[in-house]
Scaffold this motif. Structure first.
Motif, short mmCIF file in Angstrom:
data_model
loop_
_atom_site.label_atom_id
_atom_site.label_comp_id
_atom_site.label_asym_id
_atom_site.label_seq_id
_atom_site.Cartn_x
_atom_site.Cartn_y
_atom_site.Cartn_z
N UNK A 127 0.85 -1.20 0.00
CA UNK A 127 0.00 0.00 0.00
C UNK A 127 0.88 1.24 0.00
N UNK B 285 3.97 1.65 -1.09
CA UNK B 285 4.64 1.87 -2.37
C UNK B 285 3.63 2.19 -3.46
N UNK B 286 2.56 1.40 -3.51
CA UNK B 286 1.56 1.61 -4.56
C UNK B 286 0.92 2.98 -4.48
N UNK B 287 0.66 3.45 -3.26
CA UNK B 287 -0.01 4.74 -3.13
C UNK B 287 0.92 5.90 -3.47
N UNK B 288 2.20 5.60 -3.61
CA UNK B 288 3.14 6.67 -3.98
C UNK B 288 2.93 7.18 -5.40
N UNK B 289 2.38 6.33 -6.26
CA UNK B 289 2.13 6.77 -7.63
C UNK B 289 3.42 7.06 -8.38
N UNK B 290 3.32 7.90 -9.37
CA UNK B 290 4.48 8.19 -10.21
C UNK B 290 5.46 9.13 -9.51
N UNK C 84 4.43 11.18 -2.74
CA UNK C 84 3.67 12.17 -1.97
C UNK C 84 4.57 13.29 -1.45
N UNK D 18 12.89 0.98 1.63
CA UNK D 18 12.47 1.27 0.26
C UNK D 18 11.01 1.72 0.19
N UNK E 213 9.49 4.68 -1.92
CA UNK E 213 8.41 4.37 -2.85
C UNK E 213 7.18 5.22 -2.60
N UNK E 214 6.85 5.40 -1.32
CA UNK E 214 5.65 6.17 -1.02
C UNK E 214 5.87 7.66 -1.24
N UNK F 216 7.73 8.05 -5.05
CA UNK F 216 7.01 7.43 -6.14
C UNK F 216 7.84 6.53 -7.05
N UNK F 217 7.27 6.27 -8.23
CA UNK F 217 7.90 5.40 -9.22
C UNK F 217 9.24 5.98 -9.65
N UNK G 4 12.80 4.23 -9.50
CA UNK G 4 13.68 4.07 -10.67
C UNK G 4 15.07 4.65 -10.39
#
Lengths: 637, 392
Positions: free
Chosen positions: B260, B262-267, B270, B292, B296-297, B300-301, B305
């Motif tokens: 959640x 990492x996923x909620x971080x989006x591109x 936050x 991490x 990630x949160x 983001x993506x 990367x």
């Protein structure tokens, strides 16, 4: 290294590099999947995590009587709950073992409450209510020993007048799973565990009384600790309902009914060679000018306070068992009985209106009549000679009414017109009166269509599909298949008393927000019974005769009530081999009707014998006369 | 693949035209490697602060507590890195058995009362300024010793043949792995086998033996699951990524919260300090193993990367160094260090996004922790050492 070795090593290193590259690409793709393709889902998950909406129960509206006296008010009950999902099963068992002696509830009982599947696993599970304040203080001071145990308050009901009007007020309970999404509740924002009215006025005025739930929006961390309050919507307390009930008269009615039943149980009934069982009864007091219900009583009654904080299964079973007299049932509206001779007002009205009878004529009153090979008996076997219309009512002469019934039957065979049924419906029989409180029975006005229907559905119980003369004849004295509730009967007498208007009986008067009236309770348009004033007048004068020279004279003739004037009708209904059901419906003052009273006793004797004296005492109380002890009278219809 | 070799030789030729002093090791520091490692460490420091500050603030403690400590570790790591560069790596070879044995003794010491127990795991030795985690250092010791063993016999004779080296690698890994496993620290134990795999691969062990190693490891793993060697929680953690549970105390819940976050971080994320999952402590062990998730949160993506990109540079430079190495010892060491970093990277990030089991492996350079940071820097220092001395 030599060149060949170097070449091989480099090749293998490149292979290792390729492995790393593929692993990193795998990670990147997975990140793309989570963060780009599915980010919405996880964003929602993060919000769900972070924000906890804690509902705040609004104070429920009070229920008041017509004079502003409090019938039901609110209190706060201290509740102990556990966040069961945040403890491991070992920890939970530990906490329960420590809580048990403090709450004085056995471990098994606590576990049973925790296992309640109807509660969401993610809300705190209440395991004890009405907890003493000392206990709550102790739990708060020793919070470390009781992880995830919470103490909260929850509004409960207080009944300052005890069991008064319990059937009318109803009680509260938790909403059931299948109710939450029902039409009635789905837009009101209830959740599992919400407290709703489960009967009577509490049920009927749920929407108004309940108020609007408040909400606190909290930011919580992973351990459930509140980091900060993000917002708050104050709960809006429910509106107070002013009812038409008069506590004084309600109390008087309940007492009189109970006393009358007690007295009835002392009377010996020859035919069954035992005393009257009189297990139950109902009583209604109405204002005939408006349909306001001033008092409604049902015997036996129950304590609505027992439902506060949740009733145990055992207690509930006790209240719904046959041998305890099914005290939850409101006999005034939830059971329909044959009305017996109290129904003769309908027969009389039909006869006068259709010319079958005239108020100034005389009618033969033999001990029995023989119609179509069957003998129909009067309630007394002697021949009473020729009776006036008034005498026929006053003496409740069945044979006179049989004759009128026979004529209605003949009309039916000639024209298919069902005269008696038509008039019964005009007086509101056969359909619900529309009183707000739930589970009202519509009663029954049997007719040809009904008979054919039940014959088809229940051929064993109703073997004949043809409407026979006996059906109309029996119905003319309120027997046979006609059924009515005490409230229906009271309302039909109200229509006679007020000159032909059938109101919707009701309890709701107005809704108050504090001391400010928000709205008056609207009732259905009154209907006219469409009976000529002259004929209604004839019926009214015949009902006066009942209490002065007729079957109810024993109760009223030597009473101070005689000066006020009471008009009414007795009834004694037969149901199979049971002891007779006693009825009395009346209004007073006879010439300026302000109160209608209807009394019914299951297997409690004859109308004039046991029911009329109860009404007599109620009228005494209403008109501030000295209350006399209920005295059973002669066993007359 | 010969491209690399040619590139290397062209490079060599170019430099050759310069003065001999151009072969001085100090002139051949790898800027790429230093930049990538510094970037990862800096990113780690910011993420550690972001992941730890909210809780420290709630507890009314210094919000920069862990950041400050990590910076101290970083200075120690820099010193370690510098020291690693001084001596020619080839002169370390004779000391490899001693280092290996010393570390095995330390691992034994950890299991005695001298070791420190945190949350049921006995992994640390208290050194005052920080708690030494010998398992982290063991990885380096193993790489050094294994490279020494495999390269000593055949000098620069060509690819390693036969089954003996496989056996040597497994035996050398088994002892420390067992001791680490007993702490228990399943993840770090597994790292040793990943290293063994890479070093054997680079050493030239025939592919069929490599396959045998992999199959053998899987078989031992399966056997461990069957024979109840693992603690229940280890089995649960290993299998939870296959089936995310709802038990809030369980590993499935941790994984779900990690996903959640990492996923909620989006591109774009936050923003530092803005992640609700991070701030509200929904993710466990966040400044260490799950660091991490904070990146990630909150970044983001793109932040993810960046981490992967920086690691790609690190791994690329390690492998390139191995290729450039004049001797097998250097190539094996650089390859082993690349494997150590690469395996930890994949397992660590993989577990936070639900494609690898949850094992307690830190993310090199990024996770909070002294031993891990110092070991990673020393490892990179060794690679740098090899890189610097490729002409001498």
């Amino acid at each position: 290294m030599n060149q060949a070795a170097l070449g091989t090593t480099r090749l293998r290193l490149a292979f290792l590099g390729a492995i790393f590259a593929s692993l990193i690409v795998t990670l990147a793709l997975r990140l793309y999947f989570l963060q780009v393709l599915n980010t919405a889902e996880f964003t929602e998950g993060a919000q769900r995590n972070q924000i906890r909406l804690v509902p705040e129960q609004p104070a429920r509206g009070q229920i008041l009587d017509r004079n502003g006296e409090v019938l039901v008010s609110n209190g706060m009950s201290l509740v102990v709950s556990i966040r069961r999902q945040e403890l491991s099963s070992d920890e939970l068992a530990d906490v329960i073992n420590r809580l048990s002696p403090i709450l004085e509830v056995p471990v098994e009982e606590l576990n049973k409450r925790l296992a309640d599947k109807s509660l969401s696993a993610f809300t705190p599970i209440p395991i004890a209510e009405n907890v003493p304040e000392d206990t709550v203080v102790y739990l708060r001071e020793h919070q470390d020993e009781f992880p995830k145990v919470e103490t909260t308050t929850r509004p409960t009901r207080i009944y300052p007048q005890g069991k008064l009007a319990s059937h009318v007020l109803g009680y509260l309970g938790e909403i059931q799973d299948d109710q939450i999404n029902s039409d009635r509740y789905k837009d009101l924002g209830y959740r599992p565990g919400s407290i709703i009215g489960r009967g009577g006025i509490e049920y009927a005025y749920e929407k108004e009384l309940h108020g609007v739930e408040g909400l606190r929006k909290l930011e919580v961390d992973s351990t459930g600790d509140v980091r900060r309050t993000l917002g708050r919507r104050e709960p809006v307390r429910g509106l107070d309902l002013v009812t038409t009930i008069d506590s004084r008269i309600q109390k008087l009615t309940e007492e009189s009914l109970a006393q009358g039943i007690e007295k009835a149980r002392t009377i010996y009934h020859e035919e069954t060679a035992s005393k009257y069982k009189a297990p139950a009864g109902g009583a209604v007091v109405m204002d005939p000018r408006s349909g306001e219900i001033i008092a409604m009583a049902s015997f036996p009654d129950y304590d609505p306070g027992a439902f506060v904080g949740g009733i145990s299964v055992a207690e509930y079973e006790e209240l719904t068992r046959e041998d305890t007299g099914l005290p939850l049932i409101n006999r005034a509206i939830q059971v329909a009985y044959p009305p017996g001779s109290t129904f003769k007002t309908v027969t009389a009205a039909a006869a006068l209106e259709t010319g079958v009878a005239q108020a100034d004529q005389r009618y033969a009153c033999p001990g029995s009549v023989r119609i179509a090979d069957r003998t129909f008996r009067n309630w007394k076997s002697t021949d009473s000679g020729m009776l006036t219309f008034n005498q026929s009512m006053a003496d409740s002469c069945d044979t006179v009414f049989y004759d009128w019934g026979l004529q209605f039957y003949r009309t039916f065979t000639r024209t298919k017109a069902e005269v008696l049924q038509d008039y019964a419906r005009r007086f509101g029989f056969g359909e619900k009166t529309g009183v707000e409180i739930p589970s009202e029975k519509p009663g029954r006005v049997p007719d040809d269509g009904w008979l054919k229907r039940v014959n088809k559905e229940f051929p064993d119980a109703f073997p004949y599909a043809t409407w026979l003369p006996g059906y109309t004849i029996n119905m003319s004295i309120g027997q046979g298949d006609v059924l009515a509730t005490p409230l229906q009967l009271a309302n039909s007498y109200a229509a006679i008393a007020n000159g032909g208007t059938l109101y919707q009986p009701h309890f709701g008067m107005s809704l108050m927000d504090g001391s400010e009236e928000v709205s008056t309770v609207q009732t259905n348009e009154p209907k006219s019974v469409q009976i000529s004033p002259a004929n209604l007048q004839s019926i009214r004068s015949s009902l006066e005769a009942v209490t002065t020279v007729g079957t109810a004279a024993g109760t009223f003739v030597n009473s101070p009530l005689n000066a006020i004037g009471v008009a009414g009708k007795t009834g004694t209904a037969e149901i199979g081999t049971k002891q007779p059901y006693a009825w009395f419906a009346a209004y007073a003052p006879a010439r300026d009707p302000q109160y209608v009273v209807a009394i019914m006793l299951e297997e409690g004797g004859h109308g004039g014998e046991t029911a009329a004296p109860i009404a007599g005492r109620i009228f005494e109380g209403i008109f501030d006369l000295p209350l006399s002890e209920i005295k059973p009278q002669a066993a007359v219809d | 693949m010969t491209d690399f070799a040619e590139f290397g030789s062209r490079h060599y030729a170019g430099r050759d035209r310069m003065a001999m002093s151009s072969k001085a090791p100090i002139r051949h520091l790898d800027g790429w490697l230093i930049a990538a490692v510094m970037g990862l460490t800096a990113l780690g420091c910011v993420a550690i602060r972001s992941a730890s500050a909210p809780i420290l603030e709630v507890q009314e403690l210094d919000a920069d507590h862990y950041l400050k400590r990590q910076l101290i570790f970083f200075s120690l790591a820099t010193i370690g890195f510098g020291l690693t560069l001084i001596v020619d790596y080839r002169r370390l070879q004779p000391y490899a058995p001693m280092a290996y044995l010393g570390l095995v003794l330390l691992l034994l010491l950890v299991l005695t009362p001298a070791g420190q127990n945190v949350k049921g795991a006995q992994r640390w030795i208290n050194l005052g300024i920080f708690q030494l985690q010998p398992a982290e250092v063991m990885k380096m010791g193993y790489i050094l010793f294994l490279a020494a063993v495999l390269s000593r016999e055949r000098r620069n004779e060509g690819p390693v043949a036969g089954f003996t080296p496989v056996l040597q690698a497994m035996i050398l890994a088994a002892g420390p792995a067992l001791l680490i496993f007993l702490q228990p620290d399943l993840g770090s134990a597994l790292v040793l086998f990943a290293i063994a795999f890479a070093v054997l691969l680079v050493a030239g062990v025939p592919i069929r033996w490599m396959v045998l190693v992999v199959v053998g490891c899987l078989a031992v793993g399966a056997l461990a699951l069957r024979l109840d060697v693992l603690h229940d929680y280890q089995v649960a953690r290993l299998t939870s990524f296959l089936d995310s549970g709802t038990d809030p105390q369980g590993p499935g819940f941790n994984l779900e919260q990690s996903k959640i976050a990492i996923g909620s971080g989006g591109i774009n994320g936050k923003g530092w300090g803005q992640g609700s999952q991070t701030n509200l402590a929904y993710v466990p062990e966040q400044r260490t193993d799950f660091i991490f998730t904070a990146i990630g949160e909150e970044r983001g993506f793109l932040g993810g990367l960046l981490v992967l990109g920086l690691f790609s540079v690190v791994l690329w430079r390690c492998i390139r160094t191995a290729m450039l190495s004049k001797d097998l010892f250097g190539a094996l060491m650089a390859g082993g260090i690349a494997a150590m970093l690469g395996f930890q990277l994949f397992v660590n990030i993989g577990m936070t996004i639900g494609i690898m089991p949850i094992t307690g492996i830190p993310l090199p350079f990024v996770s909070y922790g002294g031993t891990s940071l110092i070991t990673s820097f020393v490892g990179v220092g060794l690679v740098m050492n090899i890189h610097m001395r490729r002409f001498v």
